[in-house]
Design a protein around this motif. Sequence first.
Motif, mmCIF file in Angstrom:
data_model
loop_
_atom_site.group_PDB
_atom_site.id
_atom_site.type_symbol
_atom_site.label_atom_id
_atom_site.label_comp_id
_atom_site.label_asym_id
_atom_site.label_seq_id
_atom_site.Cartn_x
_atom_site.Cartn_y
_atom_site.Cartn_z
ATOM 1 N N THR A 140 0.865 -1.178 0.000
ATOM 2 C CA THR A 140 0.000 0.000 0.000
ATOM 3 C C THR A 140 0.896 1.219 0.000
ATOM 4 N N SER A 141 0.592 2.151 -0.850
ATOM 5 C CA SER A 141 1.397 3.379 -0.989
ATOM 6 C C SER A 141 2.868 3.036 -1.193
ATOM 7 N N ASN A 150 3.748 9.030 6.706
ATOM 8 C CA ASN A 150 2.564 9.197 5.867
ATOM 9 C C ASN A 150 1.791 7.900 5.708
ATOM 10 N N TRP A 151 2.506 6.779 5.644
ATOM 11 C CA TRP A 151 1.840 5.477 5.487
ATOM 12 C C TRP A 151 0.920 5.215 6.671
ATOM 13 N N ASN A 198 -2.041 7.682 6.694
ATOM 14 C CA ASN A 198 -3.051 7.298 5.695
ATOM 15 C C ASN A 198 -3.848 6.089 6.159
#
Length: 116
Positions: free
Chosen positions: A13-14, A42-43, A46
């Motif tokens: 993811t991402s 950020n992961w 999010n």
Amino acid sequence: PGWYANDARFDSTSDVPLWYVGLITPTTQFIALNQGIGADGNWQDNLLDSATATGSVTIDAVTWTVFDRRDERDTGNFAYSLTTTTGASTIVLHGTAPASEFELLAASIASALETE
């Protein structure tokens, strides 16, 4: 006893490699275990939909950040979360189970986290 996995996979993811395990607890609640490898802040942000930390707890010498959103509406499987970073891994536990079951899961993986 009473715990079982309802999903397990290695994904991304991402652009962050991710181990994911969905668990059903003895009280028939849900906890997801996410291990992001090389994840940045950020992961996690999010994944937790920009939730605000509400405290911290130390379980078997591992400090976890707590995100308790049980008083909010429509949190789905993100009503309660614990996060920690160790080595290259960020661990995010989230779900609907009582805090005691989160603590039991966190304690069961603590020794693996300490050796990274």
